[in-house]
Design a protein around this motif. Sequence first.
Motif, PDB file in Angstrom:
ATOM      1  N   SER A   1       7.789 -10.288  -7.177  1.00  0.00           N
ATOM      2  CA  SER A   1       7.156 -11.628  -7.720  1.00  0.00           C
ATOM      3  C   SER A   1       7.118 -12.732  -6.828  1.00  0.00           C
ATOM      4  N   GLY A   2       6.247 -13.565  -7.318  1.00  0.00           N
ATOM      5  CA  GLY A   2       5.807 -14.779  -6.474  1.00  0.00           C
ATOM      6  C   GLY A   2       4.729 -14.678  -5.396  1.00  0.00           C
ATOM      7  N   GLN A   3       4.419 -15.760  -4.769  1.00  0.00           N
ATOM      8  CA  GLN A   3       3.225 -15.932  -4.156  1.00  0.00           C
ATOM      9  C   GLN A   3       2.923 -15.142  -3.008  1.00  0.00           C
ATOM     10  N   ASN A   4       2.139 -14.411  -2.601  1.00  0.00           N
ATOM     11  CA  ASN A   4       1.855 -13.938  -1.339  1.00  0.00           C
ATOM     12  C   ASN A   4       2.670 -12.454  -1.084  1.00  0.00           C
ATOM     13  N   THR A   5       3.540 -12.198  -1.671  1.00  0.00           N
ATOM     14  CA  THR A   5       4.543 -11.147  -1.247  1.00  0.00           C
ATOM     15  C   THR A   5       3.880  -9.972  -1.619  1.00  0.00           C
ATOM     16  N   GLY A   6       2.930  -9.662  -2.605  1.00  0.00           N
ATOM     17  CA  GLY A   6       2.466  -8.434  -2.834  1.00  0.00           C
ATOM     18  C   GLY A   6       1.460  -8.337  -1.759  1.00  0.00           C
ATOM     19  N   LYS A   7       0.634  -9.375  -1.365  1.00  0.00           N
ATOM     20  CA  LYS A   7      -0.443  -9.019  -0.274  1.00  0.00           C
ATOM     21  C   LYS A   7       0.179  -8.808   1.039  1.00  0.00           C
ATOM     22  N   GLU A   8       1.133  -9.451   1.347  1.00  0.00           N
ATOM     23  CA  GLU A   8       1.675  -9.177   2.636  1.00  0.00           C
ATOM     24  C   GLU A   8       2.403  -7.769   2.778  1.00  0.00           C
ATOM     25  N   TRP A   9       2.792  -7.207   1.596  1.00  0.00           N
ATOM     26  CA  TRP A   9       3.547  -5.994   1.600  1.00  0.00           C
ATOM     27  C   TRP A   9       2.364  -4.924   1.801  1.00  0.00           C
ATOM     28  N   PHE A  10       0.971  -5.258   1.259  1.00  0.00           N
ATOM     29  CA  PHE A  10      -0.036  -4.153   1.497  1.00  0.00           C
ATOM     30  C   PHE A  10      -0.385  -4.244   2.884  1.00  0.00           C
ATOM     31  N   ILE A  11      -0.553  -5.413   3.439  1.00  0.00           N
ATOM     32  CA  ILE A  11      -1.195  -5.715   4.831  1.00  0.00           C
ATOM     33  C   ILE A  11      -0.143  -5.104   5.745  1.00  0.00           C
ATOM     34  N   ALA A  12       0.866  -5.376   5.639  1.00  0.00           N
ATOM     35  CA  ALA A  12       2.047  -4.557   6.597  1.00  0.00           C
ATOM     36  C   ALA A  12       1.934  -3.268   6.553  1.00  0.00           C
ATOM     37  N   ARG A  13       1.356  -2.502   5.631  1.00  0.00           N
ATOM     38  CA  ARG A  13       1.091  -1.004   5.355  1.00  0.00           C
ATOM     39  C   ARG A  13      -0.361  -0.613   5.611  1.00  0.00           C
ATOM     40  N   GLY A  14      -1.195  -1.642   5.901  1.00  0.00           N
ATOM     41  CA  GLY A  14      -2.274  -1.084   6.381  1.00  0.00           C
ATOM     42  C   GLY A  14      -3.496  -0.875   5.236  1.00  0.00           C
ATOM     43  N   ARG A  15      -2.835  -1.387   3.926  1.00  0.00           N
ATOM     44  CA  ARG A  15      -3.532  -0.937   2.886  1.00  0.00           C
ATOM     45  C   ARG A  15      -3.926  -2.262   1.844  1.00  0.00           C
ATOM     46  N   PHE A  16      -4.230  -3.323   2.574  1.00  0.00           N
ATOM     47  CA  PHE A  16      -4.945  -4.760   2.043  1.00  0.00           C
ATOM     48  C   PHE A  16      -6.224  -4.615   2.450  1.00  0.00           C
ATOM     49  N   LEU A  17      -7.367  -4.436   1.644  1.00  0.00           N
ATOM     50  CA  LEU A  17      -8.718  -4.579   2.225  1.00  0.00           C
ATOM     51  C   LEU A  17      -9.203  -5.794   1.576  1.00  0.00           C
ATOM     52  N   PHE A  18      -9.725  -6.841   2.336  1.00  0.00           N
ATOM     53  CA  PHE A  18     -10.325  -8.140   1.955  1.00  0.00           C
ATOM     54  C   PHE A  18     -11.666  -7.840   1.276  1.00  0.00           C
TER      55      PHE A  18
ATOM     56  N   GLY B   1      -9.087 -10.012  -2.351  1.00  0.00           N
ATOM     57  CA  GLY B   1      -8.878  -8.316  -1.935  1.00  0.00           C
ATOM     58  C   GLY B   1      -8.232  -7.744  -2.734  1.00  0.00           C
ATOM     59  N   TYR B   2      -7.902  -6.376  -2.357  1.00  0.00           N
ATOM     60  CA  TYR B   2      -7.361  -5.392  -3.085  1.00  0.00           C
ATOM     61  C   TYR B   2      -6.393  -4.613  -2.356  1.00  0.00           C
ATOM     62  N   GLY B   3      -5.169  -4.280  -3.114  1.00  0.00           N
ATOM     63  CA  GLY B   3      -4.086  -3.662  -2.603  1.00  0.00           C
ATOM     64  C   GLY B   3      -4.323  -2.145  -2.847  1.00  0.00           C
ATOM     65  N   LEU B   4      -4.662  -1.401  -1.862  1.00  0.00           N
ATOM     66  CA  LEU B   4      -5.225  -0.052  -2.253  1.00  0.00           C
ATOM     67  C   LEU B   4      -3.968   0.982  -2.351  1.00  0.00           C
ATOM     68  N   CYS B   5      -3.965   1.664  -3.483  1.00  0.00           N
ATOM     69  CA  CYS B   5      -3.257   2.804  -3.791  1.00  0.00           C
ATOM     70  C   CYS B   5      -3.425   3.996  -2.962  1.00  0.00           C
ATOM     71  N   GLU B   6      -4.066   4.072  -2.145  1.00  0.00           N
ATOM     72  CA  GLU B   6      -4.397   5.158  -1.017  1.00  0.00           C
ATOM     73  C   GLU B   6      -4.365   4.776   0.176  1.00  0.00           C
ATOM     74  N   ASP B   7      -4.325   5.441   1.456  1.00  0.00           N
ATOM     75  CA  ASP B   7      -4.277   4.847   2.789  1.00  0.00           C
ATOM     76  C   ASP B   7      -5.629   5.460   3.168  1.00  0.00           C
ATOM     77  N   ILE B   8      -6.662   4.538   2.832  1.00  0.00           N
ATOM     78  CA  ILE B   8      -8.130   4.973   3.216  1.00  0.00           C
ATOM     79  C   ILE B   8      -8.791   4.027   4.176  1.00  0.00           C
ATOM     80  N   ALA B   9      -8.039   2.987   4.345  1.00  0.00           N
ATOM     81  CA  ALA B   9      -8.835   1.967   5.171  1.00  0.00           C
ATOM     82  C   ALA B   9      -8.368   1.684   6.695  1.00  0.00           C
ATOM     83  N   GLY B  10      -9.042   1.130   7.536  1.00  0.00           N
ATOM     84  CA  GLY B  10      -8.784   0.827   8.639  1.00  0.00           C
ATOM     85  C   GLY B  10      -8.978  -0.714   9.007  1.00  0.00           C
ATOM     86  N   THR B  11      -8.142  -1.145  10.012  1.00  0.00           N
ATOM     87  CA  THR B  11      -8.335  -2.690  10.372  1.00  0.00           C
ATOM     88  C   THR B  11      -8.326  -2.852  11.891  1.00  0.00           C
ATOM     89  N   THR B  12      -9.034  -3.604  12.251  1.00  0.00           N
ATOM     90  CA  THR B  12      -8.915  -4.165  13.714  1.00  0.00           C
ATOM     91  C   THR B  12      -7.482  -4.550  14.070  1.00  0.00           C
TER      92      THR B  12
END
Length: 324
Positions: A125-142, A229-240
């Motif tokens: 719950s709370g601001q940015n926590t979900g986004k950062e969780w997905f980024i750390a796992r390589g599953r946030f696609l902007f 952006g989107y928190g992906l429920c699958e590991d399908i994205a790559g990031t620089t």
Amino acid sequence: MKRFLCLWLLLLLCSLSALAEQPPVTIPDLLTAEEAQPPRPAIEPEAQPWTVLPEPERPAFVPLLLAVAQGELGYVEGGNNYSKYGEWSGDPNAAWCAEFICWCVNRTDLANGLSLLDTVYPNYSGQNTGKEWFIARGRFLFRKAVCPDWGPQWLDGMDRNLMKNEYLPRSGDLLFFSYNAAGDTEHVALVEYCARHDDGQIYVHVLEGNNPDRVQRNHYLLDNNQILGYGLCEDIAGTTMRFGNTGDKVLALQKQLWELGYLEERHLTGTYGSHTRAAVANFQQEVMLASATNGIANLYTQQAITDRLDEQRYNSPASWLVTE
């Protein structure tokens, strides 16, 4: 007069005889108010002004999660922003868009013996926590296909970077909104599907809580500038990846570099530090024959590392098949 009276009696007897031959009249039971209404013509379902777009096969848990969320449609919060989702998460009066999704994920887990919460989806719950969780796992696609402080993004199997607004979110993804230039997340919704409407535009259809006070369906233009952006429920994205980044994808890259002999095992930390940057630069110079090495693992560098590792594994005696 006698003749007239006889004729009248004869007619009366004939009428009584005819009535006696008729079957008894059945008196119907009392009708309900609904049954007493005249039959209503069947109403054809109204055609939706959009066409649902096809998507790749979804993980088995996605329809289960959507069914739970759809079952909550129409729920309305109580006074002072009270919701059962907030109460479940520990704050009955929280702004409960994230809590609604986490509650649905938990219900899906309990009903099906799954473990999606904290693995596929964050419990937050709370601001940015979900986004950062997905980024750390390589599953946030902007939506703009560039991750701040990281770099351009792509989908697995692509030989180029994604363009802005190119990714079509898939059912089961989470859609994050930001209403300020800093990119802070202010609202989140569960993606149900994407559709092309009669105006020719593509919209993302979602299930969302706390908008403004209930669980409801909604839809947003794919290029809505409030979609972060989107928190992906699958590991399908790559990031620089570059110096300073931290996460699961960094650790995976480090393991590849270690297996290729460019990085010592003690530097498998999940943080893209100076040793990882030097290892990537050495690989770029020796294998990619790059005249200008920068130590940044973009799409082409990551592809080259994967290709070289596949080649090394293929040529390794450990992979040879021994037959009699």
